[in-house]
Design a protein around this motif. Structure first.
Motif, mmCIF file in Angstrom:
data_model
loop_
_atom_site.group_PDB
_atom_site.id
_atom_site.type_symbol
_atom_site.label_atom_id
_atom_site.label_comp_id
_atom_site.label_asym_id
_atom_site.label_seq_id
_atom_site.Cartn_x
_atom_site.Cartn_y
_atom_site.Cartn_z
ATOM 1 N N ILE A 120 72.696 61.603 -62.380
ATOM 2 C CA ILE A 120 73.813 61.520 -61.432
ATOM 3 C C ILE A 120 73.707 62.643 -60.393
ATOM 4 C CG2 ILE A 120 76.328 61.620 -61.174
ATOM 5 C CD1 ILE A 120 75.340 59.061 -62.622
ATOM 6 N N LEU A 121 73.486 63.877 -60.845
ATOM 7 C CA LEU A 121 73.408 65.011 -59.914
ATOM 8 C C LEU A 121 72.252 64.852 -58.930
ATOM 9 C CD1 LEU A 121 74.219 67.951 -62.351
ATOM 10 C CD2 LEU A 121 75.692 67.021 -60.557
ATOM 11 N N GLY A 122 71.111 64.389 -59.416
ATOM 12 C CA GLY A 122 69.970 64.151 -58.530
ATOM 13 C C GLY A 122 70.257 63.067 -57.510
ATOM 14 N N GLY A 123 70.945 62.014 -57.931
ATOM 15 C CA GLY A 123 71.296 60.930 -57.025
ATOM 16 C C GLY A 123 72.264 61.364 -55.944
ATOM 17 N N VAL A 124 73.228 62.207 -56.320
ATOM 18 C CA VAL A 124 74.194 62.714 -55.343
ATOM 19 C C VAL A 124 73.478 63.462 -54.223
ATOM 20 C CG1 VAL A 124 76.068 64.395 -55.026
ATOM 21 C CG2 VAL A 124 76.156 62.773 -56.928
ATOM 22 N N GLN A 125 72.395 64.162 -54.554
ATOM 23 C CA GLN A 125 71.637 64.916 -53.546
ATOM 24 C C GLN A 125 70.920 64.002 -52.560
ATOM 25 O OE1 GLN A 125 69.176 67.636 -55.753
ATOM 26 N NE2 GLN A 125 70.943 68.734 -56.580
ATOM 27 N N THR A 126 70.761 62.718 -52.900
ATOM 28 C CA THR A 126 70.093 61.782 -51.993
ATOM 29 C C THR A 126 71.079 60.940 -51.192
ATOM 30 O OG1 THR A 126 69.961 59.839 -53.461
ATOM 31 C CG2 THR A 126 68.254 61.534 -53.713
ATOM 32 N N PHE A 127 72.368 61.153 -51.402
ATOM 33 C CA PHE A 127 73.376 60.320 -50.734
ATOM 34 C C PHE A 127 73.099 60.213 -49.239
ATOM 35 C CE2 PHE A 127 77.370 60.609 -53.661
ATOM 36 C CZ PHE A 127 76.810 59.665 -54.493
#
Length: 194
Positions: A120-127
């Motif tokens: 989840i945290l990694g995905g948020v960084q790609t928003f």
């Protein structure tokens, strides 16, 4: 022994399309009908394929759906689609779909990764997108690196996670009951005058 690292797009198709007869009855799933958190559940209704084949996300039996829009992504709205009408479905455009293409990955095993905090945290960084309408990118999902054990080990891990979830659920229920009723059960006594 037997563990390997794989990127999701080397063992799966991301955002596949279905090619089925227009008159086929299928499941339809809005985003609101997918559970948050660690649950793996959804509710669907029935639609004809011709009415949902355009303008909606396609999925099939055992596909993994991951919400891509904030805050649903952060709230872990993700599921393995099972029990679909005629094995197919369509629904919200706010999902990325992962379809395994080999018998080497148990869908529930990949779902465990989709619900991990580091995922989840990694995905948020790609928003990308405007504030309030940000979404995790397809490239992040496709290129995510998964540690992949043999099938039997995947099944053992899934079983251990389900058992831990069951224990945690019972602890939370007990805690909620104690909070509501007090820490100790009321004494079962009657006093009589002497």
């Amino acid at each position: 022994d037997g563990w390997t690292w794989v990127r999701i797009n080397t063992a799966c198709i991301v955002n596949p399309r279905n090619n089925i007869d227009d008159n086929t009855e299928v499941s339809f799933v809005p985003l609101a009908n997918i559970s948050e958190g660690y649950a793996n559940s959804f509710v669907s209704d029935s639609r004809l394929w011709r009415n949902v084949k355009t303008g909606y996300t396609h999925f099939a039996e055992n596909d993994i759906g991951i919400a891509k829009i904030t805050p649903c992504f952060e709230n872990k709205k993700s599921v393995v689609f099972t029990g679909l009408i005629n094995g197919y479905g369509a629904g919200t455009t706010e999902l990325h779909i992962i379809r395994t293409i080999s018998g080497l990955i148990v869908p529930e095993y990949l779902l465990c990764f989709a619900k991990r905090n580091d995922f989840i945290l990694g995905g948020v960084q790609t928003f990308s997108g405007d504030v309030g309408q940000q979404r995790v990118t397809k490239d992040y999902i496709a290129n995510y690196l998964v540690s992949l054990p043999p099938l039997n080990e995947q099944k053992r891990i899934i079983s251990a996670i389900k058992e831990a979830d069951y224990i945690i659920e019972n602890i939370e229920k007990t805690g909620a009951e104690r909070k509501k009723n007090g820490p100790y059960p009321p004494p079962n006594r009657t006093w009589t005058a002497q």
